[in-house]
Design an enzyme around this catalytic site. Structure first.
Site, short mmCIF file in Angstrom:
data_model
loop_
_atom_site.label_atom_id
_atom_site.label_comp_id
_atom_site.label_asym_id
_atom_site.label_seq_id
_atom_site.Cartn_x
_atom_site.Cartn_y
_atom_site.Cartn_z
N ASP A 1 0.82 -1.21 0.00
CA ASP A 1 0.00 0.00 0.00
C ASP A 1 0.86 1.25 0.00
O ASP A 1 0.71 2.15 -0.84
CB ASP A 1 -0.89 0.04 1.25
CG ASP A 1 -2.18 -0.74 1.11
OD1 ASP A 1 -2.96 -0.41 0.23
OD2 ASP A 1 -2.38 -1.69 1.88
N GLU B 1 -4.71 7.32 0.51
CA GLU B 1 -5.31 6.76 1.72
C GLU B 1 -4.29 6.60 2.85
O GLU B 1 -4.60 6.81 4.01
CB GLU B 1 -5.94 5.39 1.40
CG GLU B 1 -6.54 4.73 2.63
CD GLU B 1 -7.10 3.35 2.33
OE1 GLU B 1 -7.73 2.79 3.24
OE2 GLU B 1 -6.92 2.85 1.22
N ASP C 1 -5.87 5.45 -4.32
CA ASP C 1 -6.02 4.31 -3.41
C ASP C 1 -5.05 3.25 -3.91
O ASP C 1 -5.31 2.60 -4.93
CB ASP C 1 -7.45 3.78 -3.39
CG ASP C 1 -7.67 2.80 -2.24
OD1 ASP C 1 -6.67 2.29 -1.70
OD2 ASP C 1 -8.83 2.55 -1.87
N ILE D 1 -4.01 0.24 -2.92
CA ILE D 1 -4.59 -1.10 -3.00
C ILE D 1 -5.97 -1.03 -2.37
O ILE D 1 -6.10 -1.03 -1.14
CB ILE D 1 -3.73 -2.16 -2.30
CG1 ILE D 1 -2.38 -2.32 -2.99
CG2 ILE D 1 -4.46 -3.51 -2.27
CD1 ILE D 1 -1.49 -3.39 -2.39
N ASP D 2 -6.99 -0.96 -3.20
CA ASP D 2 -8.35 -0.98 -2.68
C ASP D 2 -8.75 -2.43 -2.41
O ASP D 2 -8.48 -3.31 -3.23
CB ASP D 2 -9.31 -0.34 -3.70
CG ASP D 2 -10.72 -0.24 -3.15
OD1 ASP D 2 -10.89 0.37 -2.08
OD2 ASP D 2 -11.66 -0.77 -3.77
N THR E 1 -7.86 -4.05 0.68
CA THR E 1 -6.62 -4.60 1.24
C THR E 1 -6.84 -5.96 1.90
O THR E 1 -5.98 -6.83 1.83
CB THR E 1 -6.04 -3.61 2.28
OG1 THR E 1 -5.90 -2.33 1.68
CG2 THR E 1 -4.69 -4.08 2.77
N ASP F 1 -11.54 6.09 -2.79
CA ASP F 1 -12.25 4.92 -3.31
C ASP F 1 -13.00 5.22 -4.60
O ASP F 1 -13.19 4.33 -5.44
CB ASP F 1 -13.29 4.41 -2.30
CG ASP F 1 -12.67 3.87 -1.03
OD1 ASP F 1 -11.72 3.07 -1.13
OD2 ASP F 1 -13.13 4.24 0.06
#
Length: 365
Positions: free
Chosen positions: A57, A82, A159, A161-162, A164, A300
């Site tokens: 991330d 994020e 984002d 890694i949406d 996670t 997101d």
């Protein structure tokens, strides 16, 4: 090449570099467990008892920021994401993850995080500093040469890694009827969204699925992009598709909304990942994504909202819609004056406006 076209090219290449990093970080299961860190109470998504950030991330976010800054130095402070970039290693030391001037220096920094796993740190650093050619990015529609974007008027939400939790847990569950993935690596996305600071409107978005296909244990991804300005839309996704009254929802959705949809012959599919759910609407796999809670954030939605806008759809504020569905002030926006980054009113993501008339009848009477 216009600035808009150049920016889209950079974002596509950055998204594929991000996907490469995400795949590398999952190759060694023992090492991967070392990279997972529970978020603090201030960082957690309130929907989840546990929320995690991973080195992937943080590293992806900082890599995308770094690559954008190289090409557009004036955007350095306009890239938001994020994650914060502070990571704790197994010795309890806090390490600020920043991309260094060369691969060796980045390797040394990453080795601090990974308990002196120098070989893996070197592998990750080589991905961070590798030059990605546009031909390496898996997308299907040629980028227009004349995309119009005023660089001085934009901000960027990432984002890295949406979904996670799905990235960490892996696996795969598919809804046979709709073909949608309910959870697993297919639900993981890298999201890079561009918006106008003057209006808060999304204008450009890239969505990358790093884990789209698996052949002999090797994952490959796919990327999508969308551009919309002044009613002119360009997108790598084809138009068309008939409504099948498929609504994709979060598992936490209220029974009241579910019962309303069920009573009006909607098929409901509960899937992971806000980015994946919105993408499924853009691709025509679902007609609408409805979320009555304020549990998604600007990072997101900014990128996939651009895809929907380029196709004639969009994302509306759920609470505003059910209160006054004919208002001109329903679109989710990204004005920089706010310090609350959540989409607090919930959302309705749609591709075809006809679905809104159906929802108006169901939800607003």
């Amino acid at each position: 090449m216009t600035d808009g076209t150049r920016l889209l090219t950079i974002l596509l290449k950055a998204s594929e570099k991000a996907a490469n990093i995400a795949r590398v970080c999952r190759q060694d299961s023992v090492l991967f467990k070392l990279l997972v860190q529970e978020k603090s109470d201030e960082e957690k998504n309130p929907r989840f008892f546990q929320d995690f950030k991973t080195l992937a991330d943080v590293l992806i976010q900082e890599t995308i920021r770094h690559d954008i800054e190289i090409e557009f130095p004036e955007l350095a402070k306009m890239v938001q994401g994020e994650e914060n970039n502070i990571f704790s290693n197994t010795l309890g030391e806090s390490v600020i993850v920043e991309i260094q001037s060369d691969s060796d220096k980045t390797t040394a920094l990453l080795a601090k995080v990974m308990a002196s796993e120098w070989e893996t740190a070197k592998l990750l650093a080589s991905e961070v500093h590798r030059n990605i050619d546009l031909s390496e990015v898996p997308f299907t529609v040629k980028i227009p040469a004349d995309l119009d974007i005023c660089i001085k008027d934009i901000g960027i939400w990432i984002d890295p890694i949406d979904s996670t939790a799905d990235y960490i847990n892996g696996g795969e569950t598919i809804d046979i009827e709709s073909g949608l993935h309910l959870n697993g690596l297919r639900c993981v996305t890298v999201l890079i969204g561009v918006y106008l600071k003057s209006t808060g409107d999304p204008i450009l978005g890239v969505v990358n699925q790093p884990f789209y296909t698996n052949f002999n244990g090797m994952w490959k991804g796919i990327s999508y992009w969308g551009y919309n300005k002044n009613g002119i839309g360009e997108c790598s996704i084809a138009n068309g598709g008939d409504s099948n009254k498929v609504a994709v929802l979060s598992r936490c959705e209220d029974d009241y909304l579910k019962n309303k949809l069920l009573a009006n012959n909607f098929t409901m599919v509960e899937a992971s990942g806000a980015g994946y759910k919105i993408l499924s609407v853009a691709l025509g796999q679902a007609d609408v994504y409805i979320l009555s809670k304020g549990s998604t954030y600007r990072w997101d939605t900014c990128a996939p909202q651009s895809l929907l806008l380029s196709l004639g759809g969009g994302i509306l504020d759920y609470q505003k819609f059910i209160t006054n569905p004919d208002s001109d002030d329903l679109n989710v926006k990204y004005l920089t004056s706010s310090t609350n980054f959540s989409n607090s009113g919930g959302l309705i993501a749609y591709r075809n406006k006809e679905i809104l008339e159906i929802l108006k009848f169901i939800l607003c009477k």
